[in-house]
Scaffold this active site. Structure first.
Site, PDB file in Angstrom:
ATOM      1  N   ASP A 138      21.962-111.588 -56.064  1.00 50.85           N
ATOM      2  CA  ASP A 138      20.666-111.989 -56.623  1.00 50.85           C
ATOM      3  C   ASP A 138      19.538-111.842 -55.603  1.00 50.85           C
ATOM      4  O   ASP A 138      18.709-112.740 -55.435  1.00 50.85           O
ATOM      5  CB  ASP A 138      20.722-113.423 -57.148  1.00 50.85           C
ATOM      6  CG  ASP A 138      19.594-113.728 -58.138  1.00 50.85           C
ATOM      7  OD1 ASP A 138      18.824-112.790 -58.450  1.00 50.85           O
ATOM      8  OD2 ASP A 138      19.476-114.881 -58.576  1.00 50.85           O
ATOM      9  N   HIS A 191      16.723-111.451 -60.084  1.00 49.64           N
ATOM     10  CA  HIS A 191      16.367-111.812 -61.465  1.00 49.64           C
ATOM     11  C   HIS A 191      14.858-111.932 -61.648  1.00 49.64           C
ATOM     12  O   HIS A 191      14.372-111.923 -62.776  1.00 49.64           O
ATOM     13  CB  HIS A 191      17.080-113.101 -61.895  1.00 49.64           C
ATOM     14  CG  HIS A 191      16.556-114.360 -61.278  1.00 49.64           C
ATOM     15  ND1 HIS A 191      17.136-114.961 -60.193  1.00 49.64           N
ATOM     16  CD2 HIS A 191      15.503-115.155 -61.603  1.00 49.64           C
ATOM     17  CE1 HIS A 191      16.478-116.060 -59.878  1.00 49.64           C
ATOM     18  NE2 HIS A 191      15.476-116.202 -60.728  1.00 49.64           N
ATOM     19  N   SER A 230      12.107-119.412 -57.408  1.00 52.35           N
ATOM     20  CA  SER A 230      13.043-118.304 -57.215  1.00 52.35           C
ATOM     21  C   SER A 230      12.455-117.263 -56.271  1.00 52.35           C
ATOM     22  O   SER A 230      11.339-116.784 -56.473  1.00 52.35           O
ATOM     23  CB  SER A 230      13.360-117.635 -58.555  1.00 52.35           C
ATOM     24  OG  SER A 230      14.333-118.357 -59.244  1.00 52.35           O
TER      25      SER A 230
END
Length: 624
Positions: free
Chosen positions: A207, A176, A285
């Site tokens: 992911d 993402h 992230s």
């Protein structure tokens, strides 16, 4: 997690006990078992442009922050909420409180708001550790497709995240963080130079994204990280990355709280995940999580927020990372995690087991088999799966895990690769037997992500046709009918390549007078032939020799165009609306039928018979 300065880029899911409500579609397949407000969320990106999600051709309703949207395909119906302490509004205009606390986003004129329990600190014990130099900051420029106007893209925006070196000139980050990327740059710790990176592979379900940097200067003196074993409960864990609150590297510490099969927000999948109590904030992230030995035990990627819980973060374990890397090495590309393709029910009730002639407290009942899965040739509804490659399956759908733990049956499937064969032990009508099946990725009738990035479209005399997808539902939430939404949520693909084709909108012209108000209606047939997908529709239009083009929609609604007049008007319509081509590039080639004619004839209602809410919404049911 990537840093976000606009709440529309936070992925949030909350669950309430008061019934079903409409919700945002920014996340995939996330659910909460709590009856009180709770939420998973995934900050999508750190944007430098406050107006990045605005497009001059968008409806005003798409710009409203905090607006509740349609429910996603999840086991429990819930409501999404925004992430900035503002309330959400339901259809009747009533205000509903969100379940998300402020993340400490920096806003003009308001300074920086920080939760004291989640402040990022750089600990002295790690400050000089050599492996910290392997963690880099990611700068990405995104240009997402415009699903409502599929011939163009939305306005670009920028974000920041984290990544780390794994050797051989490659980096790992979250998928993402580089979604819809047009440019990716990375910067090392203590360096002012940004280096251009290339995305080699994206694992949407897990992911994870694999990056490469060609510059030799970037790799000078670099030491890749070592991958460690799967941690134990209460093992110390340290999360490193570049979150909001500053520009330098940040370190937070905690312990492993739980290891189980977890819902992945970005990929609408359920894979093994590590729950930790270390703070994971926007910008973390893609950053690594370390054990006390300095080994990487996973990748930070999402957090959970609830009124009743704090400091719940999630890390992708090295087992999932290794699966992604091996998949890429095997095939030269990412093929995805396989799926068994069956809907299962737990067998906790003794009477249910006795009725099915299951002698012991084991097994799960096959309630439904996906037609596109290989097991549809060997399994039937009513079969009871009691073993998977020799591993016994419990009545709650769990299998042994490590020394004294149990984990969801889906974990065994996620350890396999696409194309692997498995042996299933089943009980059918009281008799035990073994069957062989080949695993492959699940075929989604309505995809969560569009491969290639740009959606397909076909324009016929101003009628804009496009396949239904989750991003399109998100953009067109206010005009999607309940019947079409039900199909999108609960119907199963009957064959590979099947799509739900919708009339997205009508570009007004004298040739389509009377049809201008149509939007987001499923087209079922053209001149009596049932439509299989958007490429099939283009083929039917091109091969038509009759006087009329007769489109059939739900409830026998007809749209009839004179073929010659429609063809003559196409060029002027494209010019008037500034559209470069009447169809997307993937529809230019010759159409190849994906199923046999006889099979298509026998499936007169393929995709039109959704399964019930009960079959997907009950706690006793789960997809394997």
């Amino acid at each position: 997690m990537a840093v976000a300065t606009a709440n529309s880029w936070f992925t949030v899911l909350t669950s309430t006990g008061g019934g079903t409500s409409r919700c945002s579609l920014s996340s995939d397949r996330l659910f909460s078992t709590s009856l009180r407000p709770s939420s998973f969320f995934l900050p999508k990106a750190s944007t430098q442009n406050q107006n990045h999600n605005k497009n001059v051709l968008k409806k005003s309703s798409e710009k409203e922050a905090g607006k509740q949207k349609f429910p996603r395909r999840s086991k429990n119906e819930g409501a999404f909420a925004n992430a900035d302490d503002r309330s959400s509004t339901n259809e009747a205009g009533r205000s509903q409180p969100t379940s998300i606390k402020s993340f400490g986003l920096q806003r003009k004129g308001k300074g920086v708001l920080l939760d004291s329990k989640e402040q990022q600190v750089e600990t002295s014990s790690f400050q000089d550790a050599a492996f910290l130099n392997a963690v880099v900051k990611v700068y990405c420029t995104h240009t997402a497709p415009d699903y409502s106007l599929p011939w163009q893209k939305q306005r670009q925006y920028t974000s920041t995240g984290s990544a780390f070196m794994i050797g051989d000139g490659k980096l790992l980050t979250n998928a993402h963080c580089v979604e819809h990327d047009t440019q990716v740059k990375v910067k090392k710790r203590g360096d002012d130079t940004k280096y251009v990176a290339k995305v080699l592979a994206r694992g949407v379900e897990c992911d994870i994204a694999l990056l490469s940097v060609e510059s030799k200067d970037f790799w000078e003196g670099a030491e890749p990280l070592r991958f460690g074993r799967l941690p134990r409960l209460q093992d110390a864990v340290t999360v490193v990355g570049y979150p909001l609150g500053g520009d330098t590297i940040s370190v937070t510490k905690g312990v492993v709280s739980r290891i189980e099969v977890t819902s992945y927000a970005h990929g609408s999948s359920e894979l093994l995940g590590i729950q930790i109590d270390a703070a994971i904030n926007p910008g973390n992230s893609g950053g690594p999580a370390f054990n006390d030995d300095g080994d990487c035990i996973g990748v930070a990627f999402q957090v959970y927020r609830s009124d009743d819980a704090e400091n719940i973060g999630y890390v992708i374990p090295t087992t999932v990372v290794s699966h992604f890397l091996e998949d890429y090495e095997r095939n030269g590309k990412y093929c995805g995690f396989p799926c068994l393709g069956v809907l299962l029910q737990k067998l906790e009730n003794p009477a249910l087991r006795a009725c099915l002639k299951v002698p012991s407290n084991e097994g799960v009942l096959v309630r439904k088999v996906e037609p596109t899965s290989d097991v549809s040739n060997v399994l039937k509804e009513g079969d009871v799966i009691v073993s998977f490659d020799g591993v016994r399956v419990g009545s709650e759908g769990t299998v042994p895990f490590r020394s004294s733990e149990r984990i969801a049956f889906r974990y065994l499937i996620s350890q396999k690769f696409s194309g692997d064969s498995v042996e299933l032990g089943i009980i059918r009508a009281g008799e035990f037997m073994k069957v062989q099946a080949v695993l492959k990725p699940r075929v989604h009738l309505v995809p969560y992500h569009i491969e290639g990035g740009q959606p397909s479209y076909l324009i016929v005399a101003g009628l804009v046709f496009t396949p239904l997808s989750e991003p399109l539902i998100e953009e067109e939430e206010d005009s999607i009918g309940l019947k079409l939404l039900t199909k999108a949520r609960y119907s199963l693909a009957k064959f590979e390549g099947q799509q739900i084709v919708v009339l997205s909108q009508v570009l007004a012209n004298e040739v389509n007078i009377g049809y201008e108000d149509m939007s987001n209606d499923q087209v079922l047939k053209l001149n009596g032939t049932r439509i299989k997908n958007i490429h099939h529709l283009a083929h039917l239009v091109d091969s038509c020799k009759g006087k009329y083009l007769v489109f059939e929609f739900e409830d026998n609604f007809l749209v009839v165009l004179e073929r010659e007049a429609a063809l003559d008007a196409s060029s002027s319509i494209l010019k008037d609306y500034g559209i470069p081509a009447e169809r997307s590039s993937d529809l230019m080639g010759a159409y190849v039928d994906s199923i046999e004619h006889s099979e298509a004839t026998n499936q007169q209602n393929f995709g039109d018979s959704p399964v019930s809410n009960l079959e997907f919404g009950s706690e006793g049911l789960l997809w394997a």
